[in-house]
Design an enzyme around this catalytic site. Structure first.
Site, PDB file in Angstrom:
ATOM      1  N   CYS A 338     -19.772 -30.276   2.457  1.00  0.00           N
ATOM      2  CA  CYS A 338     -19.841 -30.036   1.012  1.00  0.00           C
ATOM      3  C   CYS A 338     -18.926 -28.909   0.567  1.00  0.00           C
ATOM      4  O   CYS A 338     -18.789 -28.654  -0.622  1.00  0.00           O
ATOM      5  CB  CYS A 338     -21.257 -29.623   0.621  1.00  0.00           C
ATOM      6  N   ASP A 339     -18.358 -28.196   1.525  1.00  0.00           N
ATOM      7  CA  ASP A 339     -17.599 -26.995   1.178  1.00  0.00           C
ATOM      8  C   ASP A 339     -16.276 -27.347   0.512  1.00  0.00           C
ATOM      9  O   ASP A 339     -15.550 -28.221   0.995  1.00  0.00           O
ATOM     10  CB  ASP A 339     -17.343 -26.211   2.476  1.00  0.00           C
TER      11      ASP A 339
END
Ligand code: PLP
Length: 386
Positions: A338-339
Protein backbone atom coordinates in the site's frame (compact mmCIF):
# COMPACT_ATOMS: atom_id res chain seq x y z
CA UNK A 1 10.03 9.87 -35.89
CA UNK A 2 11.90 7.49 -33.61
CA UNK A 3 9.54 5.45 -31.49
CA UNK A 4 11.45 5.25 -28.17
CA UNK A 5 8.83 3.03 -26.60
CA UNK A 6 9.11 0.48 -29.38
CA UNK A 7 12.92 0.61 -29.17
CA UNK A 8 12.88 0.01 -25.43
CA UNK A 9 10.42 -2.86 -25.77
CA UNK A 10 12.42 -4.45 -28.62
CA UNK A 11 15.57 -4.23 -26.51
CA UNK A 12 13.92 -5.87 -23.48
CA UNK A 13 12.48 -8.56 -25.77
CA UNK A 14 15.90 -9.24 -27.29
CA UNK A 15 17.56 -9.37 -23.86
CA UNK A 16 14.85 -11.77 -22.66
CA UNK A 17 15.27 -14.01 -25.71
CA UNK A 18 19.05 -14.03 -25.39
CA UNK A 19 18.85 -14.78 -21.68
CA UNK A 20 16.42 -17.67 -22.09
CA UNK A 21 18.47 -19.09 -24.99
CA UNK A 22 21.70 -18.91 -22.96
CA UNK A 23 20.03 -20.27 -19.82
CA UNK A 24 17.74 -23.07 -21.07
CA UNK A 25 17.18 -24.52 -17.59
CA UNK A 26 15.96 -21.14 -16.36
CA UNK A 27 13.70 -20.83 -19.40
CA UNK A 28 12.06 -24.13 -18.49
CA UNK A 29 11.00 -23.02 -15.02
CA UNK A 30 10.11 -19.34 -15.33
CA UNK A 31 6.85 -20.09 -17.11
CA UNK A 32 5.62 -22.31 -14.28
CA UNK A 33 7.10 -21.15 -10.93
CA UNK A 34 4.84 -19.65 -8.32
CA UNK A 35 5.44 -15.93 -8.20
CA UNK A 36 7.22 -13.91 -7.02
CA UNK A 37 10.36 -15.95 -7.65
CA UNK A 38 13.98 -15.22 -8.32
CA UNK A 39 15.36 -17.92 -10.60
CA UNK A 40 19.17 -18.24 -10.56
CA UNK A 41 21.38 -20.21 -12.92
CA UNK A 42 24.16 -21.97 -10.99
CA UNK A 43 26.15 -23.02 -14.05
CA UNK A 44 25.92 -19.44 -15.30
CA UNK A 45 27.27 -18.16 -11.97
CA UNK A 46 30.21 -20.55 -12.12
CA UNK A 47 30.90 -19.55 -15.72
CA UNK A 48 30.78 -15.93 -14.78
CA UNK A 49 33.22 -16.46 -11.90
CA UNK A 50 35.65 -18.22 -14.23
CA UNK A 51 35.25 -15.46 -16.79
CA UNK A 52 36.16 -12.86 -14.15
CA UNK A 53 39.22 -14.89 -13.17
CA UNK A 54 40.22 -15.10 -16.80
CA UNK A 55 39.92 -11.37 -17.40
CA UNK A 56 41.66 -10.48 -14.11
CA UNK A 57 44.76 -12.67 -14.30
CA UNK A 58 46.68 -12.99 -11.06
CA UNK A 59 43.80 -11.52 -9.04
CA UNK A 60 42.05 -13.44 -6.26
CA UNK A 61 38.26 -13.20 -6.25
CA UNK A 62 36.37 -12.90 -2.97
CA UNK A 63 32.66 -12.97 -3.83
CA UNK A 64 30.73 -10.31 -1.87
CA UNK A 65 28.11 -12.46 -0.16
CA UNK A 66 25.78 -9.50 0.37
CA UNK A 67 24.83 -9.49 -3.32
CA UNK A 68 23.07 -12.86 -3.08
CA UNK A 69 23.53 -15.08 -0.06
CA UNK A 70 21.56 -18.10 -1.21
CA UNK A 71 23.32 -21.21 0.05
CA UNK A 72 23.26 -22.94 -3.34
CA UNK A 73 24.81 -19.87 -4.95
CA UNK A 74 27.57 -19.87 -2.32
CA UNK A 75 28.07 -23.61 -2.76
CA UNK A 76 28.43 -23.22 -6.53
CA UNK A 77 31.03 -20.50 -6.06
CA UNK A 78 32.91 -22.47 -3.41
CA UNK A 79 33.03 -25.44 -5.81
CA UNK A 80 34.99 -23.39 -8.36
CA UNK A 81 37.39 -22.06 -5.70
CA UNK A 82 36.00 -18.60 -4.96
CA UNK A 83 36.93 -16.73 -1.82
CA UNK A 84 34.24 -14.80 0.09
CA UNK A 85 33.82 -11.32 1.50
CA UNK A 86 31.46 -11.21 4.48
CA UNK A 87 30.11 -8.56 6.83
CA UNK A 88 28.01 -10.38 9.40
CA UNK A 89 27.99 -13.46 11.61
CA UNK A 90 25.22 -14.96 9.50
CA UNK A 91 27.10 -14.50 6.22
CA UNK A 92 30.25 -15.93 7.73
CA UNK A 93 28.41 -18.94 9.18
CA UNK A 94 26.85 -19.71 5.81
CA UNK A 95 30.23 -19.72 4.13
CA UNK A 96 32.05 -21.71 6.82
CA UNK A 97 29.23 -24.27 7.00
CA UNK A 98 30.09 -25.15 3.39
CA UNK A 99 33.54 -26.20 4.52
CA UNK A 100 35.25 -23.10 3.11
CA UNK A 101 38.59 -22.43 4.82
CA UNK A 102 38.83 -19.28 6.93
CA UNK A 103 41.87 -18.34 4.81
CA UNK A 104 39.48 -17.80 1.90
CA UNK A 105 37.37 -15.26 3.81
CA UNK A 106 37.89 -11.53 4.30
CA UNK A 107 35.72 -8.80 5.77
CA UNK A 108 35.83 -5.42 4.07
CA UNK A 109 33.06 -3.51 5.79
CA UNK A 110 35.11 -0.75 7.45
CA UNK A 111 32.84 -0.52 10.52
CA UNK A 112 31.97 -3.84 12.09
CA UNK A 113 29.97 -4.87 15.16
CA UNK A 114 32.16 -6.11 18.01
CA UNK A 115 30.35 -9.46 18.13
CA UNK A 116 31.19 -10.02 14.48
CA UNK A 117 34.90 -9.29 14.96
CA UNK A 118 34.93 -11.63 17.94
CA UNK A 119 33.15 -14.45 16.09
CA UNK A 120 35.24 -14.03 12.92
CA UNK A 121 38.45 -14.11 14.89
CA UNK A 122 37.33 -17.21 16.81
CA UNK A 123 36.82 -18.91 13.41
CA UNK A 124 40.27 -17.97 12.12
CA UNK A 125 39.12 -15.07 9.92
CA UNK A 126 41.59 -12.28 10.61
CA UNK A 127 41.66 -9.94 7.62
CA UNK A 128 39.63 -6.81 8.18
CA UNK A 129 39.18 -3.45 6.46
CA UNK A 130 39.49 -0.31 8.60
CA UNK A 131 38.99 3.37 7.92
CA UNK A 132 39.06 4.92 11.39
CA UNK A 133 41.20 4.90 14.50
CA UNK A 134 38.16 3.69 16.45
CA UNK A 135 37.93 0.57 14.31
CA UNK A 136 41.64 -0.11 14.81
CA UNK A 137 41.16 0.18 18.59
CA UNK A 138 38.24 -2.23 18.46
CA UNK A 139 40.04 -4.85 16.37
CA UNK A 140 43.25 -4.54 18.42
CA UNK A 141 41.24 -5.19 21.57
CA UNK A 142 39.01 -8.00 20.30
CA UNK A 143 41.19 -9.70 17.70
CA UNK A 144 44.82 -8.79 18.44
CA UNK A 145 47.44 -9.34 15.72
CA UNK A 146 44.80 -9.33 12.97
CA UNK A 147 45.75 -8.17 9.48
CA UNK A 148 44.15 -4.90 8.45
CA UNK A 149 43.82 -3.01 5.17
CA UNK A 150 42.81 0.62 5.02
CA UNK A 151 39.93 1.90 2.89
CA UNK A 152 40.71 5.04 0.95
CA UNK A 153 38.06 7.26 -0.58
CA UNK A 154 37.90 7.30 -4.36
CA UNK A 155 35.53 8.93 -6.83
CA UNK A 156 32.23 7.11 -7.40
CA UNK A 157 31.07 9.24 -10.33
CA UNK A 158 29.20 7.30 -12.95
CA UNK A 159 28.43 4.47 -10.55
CA UNK A 160 24.72 3.78 -10.23
CA UNK A 161 25.12 2.83 -6.59
CA UNK A 162 27.75 5.18 -5.08
CA UNK A 163 29.31 4.15 -1.76
CA UNK A 164 32.21 6.47 -1.21
CA UNK A 165 30.59 9.10 0.94
CA UNK A 166 29.89 6.59 3.66
CA UNK A 167 33.35 5.03 3.84
CA UNK A 168 36.96 5.74 3.04
CA UNK A 169 39.56 8.30 4.11
CA UNK A 170 42.04 10.60 2.40
CA UNK A 171 45.63 9.43 1.95
CA UNK A 172 47.09 11.35 4.92
CA UNK A 173 44.52 9.83 7.28
CA UNK A 174 44.98 6.41 5.67
CA UNK A 175 48.73 6.54 6.29
CA UNK A 176 48.12 7.58 9.86
CA UNK A 177 45.69 4.68 10.36
CA UNK A 178 48.23 2.21 8.95
CA UNK A 179 50.88 3.49 11.36
CA UNK A 180 48.46 3.53 14.24
CA UNK A 181 47.38 -0.05 13.59
CA UNK A 182 51.03 -1.13 13.73
CA UNK A 183 51.47 0.66 17.04
CA UNK A 184 48.41 -1.16 18.32
CA UNK A 185 49.89 -4.57 17.49
CA UNK A 186 47.91 -5.22 14.32
CA UNK A 187 49.52 -6.07 11.00
CA UNK A 188 48.87 -3.39 8.39
CA UNK A 189 48.81 -5.38 5.17
CA UNK A 190 47.17 -3.32 2.50
CA UNK A 191 44.80 -0.89 0.90
CA UNK A 192 41.21 -1.20 -0.29
CA UNK A 193 38.80 0.99 -2.20
CA UNK A 194 35.38 0.73 -3.79
CA UNK A 195 34.64 2.61 -7.01
CA UNK A 196 30.88 2.35 -6.39
CA UNK A 197 28.58 -0.48 -7.33
CA UNK A 198 27.56 -0.77 -10.99
CA UNK A 199 30.53 1.35 -12.00
CA UNK A 200 30.46 2.40 -15.63
CA UNK A 201 33.29 4.87 -15.37
CA UNK A 202 36.78 3.49 -15.92
CA UNK A 203 38.25 6.74 -14.63
CA UNK A 204 37.19 5.78 -11.09
CA UNK A 205 39.54 2.77 -11.24
CA UNK A 206 42.26 4.94 -12.72
CA UNK A 207 42.18 7.40 -9.81
CA UNK A 208 41.73 4.65 -7.25
CA UNK A 209 44.75 2.67 -8.44
CA UNK A 210 46.90 5.78 -8.77
CA UNK A 211 45.98 6.86 -5.22
CA UNK A 212 46.66 3.37 -3.91
CA UNK A 213 50.11 3.33 -5.53
CA UNK A 214 50.85 6.69 -3.96
CA UNK A 215 49.85 5.50 -0.50
CA UNK A 216 51.76 2.24 -1.03
CA UNK A 217 55.00 4.22 -1.58
CA UNK A 218 54.35 6.57 1.30
CA UNK A 219 53.78 3.62 3.62
CA UNK A 220 57.03 2.03 2.41
CA UNK A 221 58.92 5.21 3.30
CA UNK A 222 57.49 4.93 6.81
CA UNK A 223 58.75 1.36 7.10
CA UNK A 224 55.39 -0.31 6.40
CA UNK A 225 55.73 -2.81 3.55
CA UNK A 226 52.22 -3.47 2.29
CA UNK A 227 51.34 -6.71 0.54
CA UNK A 228 47.68 -6.59 -0.46
CA UNK A 229 45.75 -4.38 -2.87
CA UNK A 230 42.01 -4.99 -2.58
CA UNK A 231 40.07 -3.39 -5.43
CA UNK A 232 36.59 -3.93 -3.99
CA UNK A 233 33.58 -4.40 -6.26
CA UNK A 234 32.07 -2.23 -8.95
CA UNK A 235 31.99 -4.58 -11.95
CA UNK A 236 28.76 -3.64 -13.73
CA UNK A 237 26.15 -5.82 -15.39
CA UNK A 238 23.75 -5.03 -18.18
CA UNK A 239 20.43 -3.54 -17.13
CA UNK A 240 18.32 -1.53 -19.59
CA UNK A 241 21.35 0.70 -20.14
CA UNK A 242 24.49 -0.64 -21.77
CA UNK A 243 27.30 -1.50 -19.32
CA UNK A 244 31.07 -1.81 -19.53
CA UNK A 245 32.12 -5.31 -20.53
CA UNK A 246 34.09 -7.42 -18.09
CA UNK A 247 36.90 -7.92 -20.62
CA UNK A 248 37.31 -4.17 -21.04
CA UNK A 249 37.32 -3.51 -17.29
CA UNK A 250 39.85 -6.32 -16.75
CA UNK A 251 42.09 -5.16 -19.58
CA UNK A 252 42.03 -1.55 -18.41
CA UNK A 253 42.79 -2.48 -14.81
CA UNK A 254 45.70 -4.75 -15.73
CA UNK A 255 47.17 -1.87 -17.76
CA UNK A 256 46.86 0.43 -14.76
CA UNK A 257 48.45 -2.13 -12.48
CA UNK A 258 51.44 -2.53 -14.80
CA UNK A 259 51.90 1.20 -14.94
CA UNK A 260 51.39 2.15 -11.32
CA UNK A 261 52.46 -1.07 -9.54
CA UNK A 262 55.58 -2.21 -11.40
CA UNK A 263 56.39 -4.15 -8.21
CA UNK A 264 53.39 -6.51 -8.14
CA UNK A 265 51.65 -6.72 -4.73
CA UNK A 266 51.92 -10.09 -3.01
CA UNK A 267 48.14 -10.44 -3.35
CA UNK A 268 45.69 -8.52 -5.52
CA UNK A 269 42.06 -9.00 -4.57
CA UNK A 270 38.68 -8.05 -5.98
CA UNK A 271 35.37 -8.62 -4.26
CA UNK A 272 32.65 -8.46 -6.90
CA UNK A 273 29.04 -9.17 -5.95
CA UNK A 274 26.84 -7.74 -8.68
CA UNK A 275 29.38 -8.65 -11.36
CA UNK A 276 29.16 -12.35 -10.43
CA UNK A 277 25.43 -12.92 -9.92
CA UNK A 278 23.64 -9.84 -11.32
CA UNK A 279 22.90 -11.11 -14.79
CA UNK A 280 22.47 -14.74 -13.76
CA UNK A 281 19.00 -14.32 -12.30
CA UNK A 282 15.53 -13.30 -13.41
CA UNK A 283 12.71 -12.16 -11.16
CA UNK A 284 9.32 -13.52 -12.16
CA UNK A 285 6.28 -11.60 -10.97
CA UNK A 286 2.60 -11.60 -11.90
CA UNK A 287 0.23 -8.80 -12.83
CA UNK A 288 -2.35 -8.35 -10.08
CA UNK A 289 -4.09 -5.20 -11.31
CA UNK A 290 -4.27 -2.37 -13.83
CA UNK A 291 -5.61 1.17 -13.66
CA UNK A 292 -5.75 4.36 -15.66
CA UNK A 293 -4.80 7.33 -13.43
CA UNK A 294 -4.95 10.67 -15.20
CA UNK A 295 -2.68 10.32 -18.18
CA UNK A 296 -0.89 7.30 -16.76
CA UNK A 297 -1.37 3.58 -17.28
CA UNK A 298 -0.58 1.71 -14.08
CA UNK A 299 0.30 -1.93 -13.79
CA UNK A 300 0.45 -3.57 -10.37
CA UNK A 301 2.56 -6.67 -9.76
CA UNK A 302 2.94 -9.14 -6.88
CA UNK A 303 6.38 -7.90 -5.85
CA UNK A 304 7.77 -4.45 -5.12
CA UNK A 305 10.52 -2.26 -3.81
CA UNK A 306 10.11 -3.79 -0.35
CA UNK A 307 10.06 -7.36 -1.66
CA UNK A 308 13.24 -7.40 -3.71
CA UNK A 309 13.28 -4.46 -6.08
CA UNK A 310 14.70 -1.87 -3.67
CA UNK A 311 17.46 -0.86 -6.06
CA UNK A 312 14.91 0.71 -8.39
CA UNK A 313 14.61 3.46 -5.75
CA UNK A 314 18.28 4.29 -6.39
CA UNK A 315 17.94 4.33 -10.16
CA UNK A 316 18.58 0.75 -11.29
CA UNK A 317 16.33 0.05 -14.30
CA UNK A 318 15.75 -3.61 -14.99
CA UNK A 319 14.72 -4.63 -18.48
CA UNK A 320 11.04 -5.58 -18.08
CA UNK A 321 9.31 -8.02 -20.38
CA UNK A 322 5.98 -9.82 -20.77
CA UNK A 323 5.03 -12.30 -23.43
CA UNK A 324 2.06 -10.44 -24.95
CA UNK A 325 1.80 -9.17 -28.49
CA UNK A 326 0.09 -5.98 -29.63
CA UNK A 327 0.24 -2.25 -29.41
CA UNK A 328 2.99 -0.94 -27.13
CA UNK A 329 1.85 1.31 -24.28
CA UNK A 330 3.73 3.27 -21.65
CA UNK A 331 3.31 1.97 -18.08
CA UNK A 332 4.09 2.86 -14.52
CA UNK A 333 4.73 -0.36 -12.57
CA UNK A 334 3.46 -0.26 -9.01
CA UNK A 335 4.49 -2.68 -6.30
CA UNK A 336 2.21 -4.92 -4.30
CA UNK A 337 2.15 -2.96 -1.01
CA UNK A 338 0.00 0.00 0.00
CA UNK A 339 3.00 2.28 0.36
CA UNK A 340 3.16 5.16 -2.09
CA UNK A 341 6.95 4.74 -2.34
CA UNK A 342 6.39 1.28 -3.71
CA UNK A 343 6.72 2.21 -7.39
CA UNK A 344 9.07 -0.08 -9.28
CA UNK A 345 9.50 1.78 -12.57
CA UNK A 346 8.12 4.52 -14.77
CA UNK A 347 8.31 4.82 -18.56
CA UNK A 348 8.17 1.10 -19.15
CA UNK A 349 6.95 0.11 -22.61
CA UNK A 350 5.01 -3.11 -23.00
CA UNK A 351 2.05 -4.50 -24.92
CA UNK A 352 -0.96 -4.48 -22.59
CA UNK A 353 -0.74 -7.43 -20.18
CA UNK A 354 -3.75 -9.04 -18.54
CA UNK A 355 -4.20 -9.71 -14.84
CA UNK A 356 -2.43 -13.01 -14.16
CA UNK A 357 0.26 -12.53 -16.84
CA UNK A 358 3.87 -13.05 -15.93
CA UNK A 359 6.21 -10.06 -15.88
CA UNK A 360 9.95 -10.66 -16.05
CA UNK A 361 12.60 -8.43 -14.50
CA UNK A 362 15.92 -9.29 -16.12
CA UNK A 363 19.38 -9.06 -14.51
CA UNK A 364 17.83 -9.36 -11.06
CA UNK A 365 20.38 -11.76 -9.53
CA UNK A 366 22.07 -9.22 -7.24
CA UNK A 367 20.72 -7.12 -4.39
CA UNK A 368 17.13 -8.35 -4.76
CA UNK A 369 16.31 -11.39 -2.59
CA UNK A 370 18.78 -10.11 0.03
CA UNK A 371 17.03 -6.75 0.25
CA UNK A 372 13.53 -8.20 0.45
CA UNK A 373 11.31 -7.86 3.50
CA UNK A 374 7.80 -9.11 3.94
CA UNK A 375 6.46 -5.61 4.51
CA UNK A 376 2.67 -5.46 4.53
CA UNK A 377 2.63 -9.24 4.84
CA UNK A 378 3.68 -9.88 1.26
CA UNK A 379 6.22 -12.64 0.69
CA UNK A 380 9.83 -12.27 -0.29
CA UNK A 381 10.53 -13.83 -3.68
CA UNK A 382 11.39 -17.50 -3.32
CA UNK A 383 14.86 -18.17 -4.67
CA UNK A 384 14.93 -21.06 -7.12
CA UNK A 385 18.27 -22.33 -8.37
CA UNK A 386 18.59 -24.44 -11.47
C1 PLP B 1 33.03 -3.73 0.93
C2 PLP B 1 32.33 -4.16 -0.30
N1 PLP B 1 32.91 -5.04 -1.11
C3 PLP B 1 32.29 -5.48 -2.23
C4 PLP B 1 31.03 -5.05 -2.57
C5 PLP B 1 30.39 -5.59 -3.80
O1 PLP B 1 30.26 -4.62 -4.75
P1 PLP B 1 29.60 -4.91 -6.16
O2 PLP B 1 28.30 -5.53 -5.92
O3 PLP B 1 29.61 -3.61 -6.83
O4 PLP B 1 30.50 -5.86 -6.87
C6 PLP B 1 30.39 -4.10 -1.76
C7 PLP B 1 29.05 -3.62 -2.11
O5 PLP B 1 28.43 -2.84 -1.48
C8 PLP B 1 31.05 -3.65 -0.58
O6 PLP B 1 30.47 -2.78 0.26
Amino acid sequence: MIDHGRLQYNLSKRLFEEFTKDHPKVAEVICKVNTPALVMDLEGIKRRYLQIRYHFPGVNVYYAVKANDDVEVLKALASVGSGFEVASIEELRKVLDLGVSSEKVISSNPVKPEEFIDFASSQGVNRFAVDSHTEVDKIARIAPRSRVYVRISVPNEGSDWPLSRKFGVDLDTALDILEYSKEKGLVPVGITFHVGSQCNNLRNWFIAIKRSADLWERAKKKGIRLQVLNMGGGIPVRYIQEALRIEDVGYYISGLMKKYFPEVPYEIQIEPGRGVVGDQGILVARVIGKARRGEENWLYVDTGVFNGLAETLGGIRYPVYCEREGKIKEWVIGGVSCDSMDVIARNVYLPEPQVGDRIYFLSAGAYTSVYASNFNGFPRPQVIVV
